[in-house]
Scaffold this motif. Sequence first.
Motif, PDB file in Angstrom:
ATOM      1  N   ASN A   2      14.782  87.090  50.497  1.00 22.19           N
ATOM      2  CA  ASN A   2      15.377  86.102  49.591  1.00 22.19           C
ATOM      3  C   ASN A   2      15.114  84.680  50.084  1.00 22.19           C
ATOM      4  O   ASN A   2      15.323  84.387  51.255  1.00 22.19           O
ATOM      5  CB  ASN A   2      16.907  86.246  49.578  1.00 22.19           C
ATOM      6  N   VAL A   8      19.622  76.523  44.064  1.00 19.76           N
ATOM      7  CA  VAL A   8      20.430  77.749  43.924  1.00 19.76           C
ATOM      8  C   VAL A   8      21.735  77.584  44.698  1.00 19.76           C
ATOM      9  O   VAL A   8      22.822  77.933  44.219  1.00 19.76           O
ATOM     10  CB  VAL A   8      19.646  78.976  44.434  1.00 19.76           C
ATOM     11  N   ARG A  64      19.699  86.095  37.554  1.00 21.17           N
ATOM     12  CA  ARG A  64      18.660  85.201  36.993  1.00 21.17           C
ATOM     13  C   ARG A  64      17.573  84.919  38.019  1.00 21.17           C
ATOM     14  O   ARG A  64      16.392  84.886  37.704  1.00 21.17           O
ATOM     15  CB  ARG A  64      19.299  83.871  36.553  1.00 21.17           C
ATOM     16  N   GLN A  65      18.010  84.723  39.259  1.00 19.00           N
ATOM     17  CA  GLN A  65      17.050  84.351  40.316  1.00 19.00           C
ATOM     18  C   GLN A  65      16.446  85.584  41.008  1.00 19.00           C
ATOM     19  O   GLN A  65      15.695  85.423  41.962  1.00 19.00           O
ATOM     20  CB  GLN A  65      17.755  83.491  41.377  1.00 19.00           C
TER      21      GLN A  65
END
Length: 489
Positions: A2, A8, A64-65
């Motif tokens: 990640n 974010v 979403r990410q």
Amino acid sequence: MNLIDSAVRTEFVDIVGSAHVLADPDMRATYEVDWTRRWTGTASVVVRPADTAELSGVLGVCHRQRLGCVAQGGRTGLVGGSVPRDGEVVVSLGRLDHVGVVDVIGGQLIAGAGVTLAEVHRQASAAGWAFGVDLAARDNATVGGMVATNAGGMRVVRFGQMRSQVIGLEFVLADGTIISRLEGPAKDNAGYDLSQLMVGSEGTLGIVAAARLRLVRELPVRATAMVGLERLEQGIDIVGALRRSATSLEAAEVLDGPTMDVVAARLGSRPPMEGYPWYLIVECAGDQDPSPHMADALADAPSNVSEGSGPRGSGSKGGTGTDGGIDGSRSDSAVAVATDPAARRRLWAFRDQITESIAQLGVAHKLDPGVPLDQLPAFTEEVRHKVAELSASASVHIFGHLGEGNLHVNVLGLRDDDDRVDAAVLELVARVGGSIGSEHGMGKAKARWLSLARSQGEIAAMQSIKQALDPRGILNRGVIFPDPPGSES
Ligand code: FAD
Ligand code: MLT
Ligand code: ZN
């Protein structure tokens, strides 16, 4: 891996506030290791929502990410399920710690995912009720973690696992959708029971925000017995006899001799009887003293139950004598029965302190097989044999929930990454038709052995459910399902 960019992070801060987005390595550290110390990992960030709406917002961002994220409660899970890896987002539920007013008529309460088991017990008891699940990690294990692992513990023989206590849940799907089944009639068969689907799903299908829990009536008078056993079969017979004769069998736990030795050393006190290969702890309850109803069943023990109140029997096998028994008294009996609360607590300490005592000696490989009762004695022998074959330095401790045939096999003296013993024991479990994850679930620790436990058809159906509820596969990667070959581990 990640990668959380500042945009974010700002999204998370906007949802939960800057104090609850922990990116600094020192702040993250406690969230990156579990109770066992065997499982560690790295988080990109720890996010701590305060309520269901914030939790939904956080998951919406992750979805979403396409950010992998892991739900975390009290981190007392024993299969590495709540530990992040590869820079995942840790979603810590500790702030969802609200307990609603107890429904004293219906015997229910609603508790946030972050409420500890001890707090559920306190609230239930203050309202004249009790909660049907108990385990030694009660001060840290949370409602969300216990639902997610379908926790068991020492009262399953009477009240069932966590699943039996769950009337409904509020939970959030991977894309942030909130599903709430906290209100309405408890009896409700209008369609699939999605709350029950969440139970035991180990955070792979959604994140639990709150649970509506069933409470139980506590029977007021209790008797606890510790029995020294020459053979495990005797314990199985005693438990069977108690199921038939006692008003209510509330617990049936067992520990082997090496485990008793390490617990006694930690407690600095000697058990009521010594030198046995196995020790059984049983508890019965009733509106009146249940101990007279226990006597016949306990008569199957190596020597007969003695009479009187409080702890009875406090001797060593073979009559070598001890003055350090549970109440300082002496006898040659293999049975000690306690009815007053302090004496019962002293007996239970030998059970409650097992996990801590073993952990003090090192990082254990922890397995929790469930085996059909008629196979259990031979199974324990074979486990010891297998471990000795694979490692001369290993020591084995076996203890657990005899009522369900669920014994914990803890092996000390192995390297953390040496899983030959794990594999051998789990293959043995599968061969005797047992469960390789009887209580703690699969987590990351056992995911690679899923096919020992479930058929191809079952795994395919489970994967379809996972795909439907978490289409981007962001929730608890590597838990229950093994990583696909060639993917990062
Ligand atoms: P965590 O360890 O934080 O998480 C466990 C799993 O649940 C992870 O996969 C995590 O991702 C997921 N999860 C956590 N919170 C949520 C949520 N809100 N929504 C969705 N998923 C979530 N277990 C037993 O069953 N019986 C026992 O007798 C027992 N005794 C224990 C004794 C000791 C001393 C210790 C240390 C552990 C014991 N355990 C026992 C294991 C452990 O306490 C249970 O598995 C417990 O249910 C874990 O709760 P937790 O809040 O610590 O969850
Ligand atoms: C227990 O029964 O004590 C637990 O499941 C914890 C453990 O396995 O160590
Ligand atoms: Zn257990």
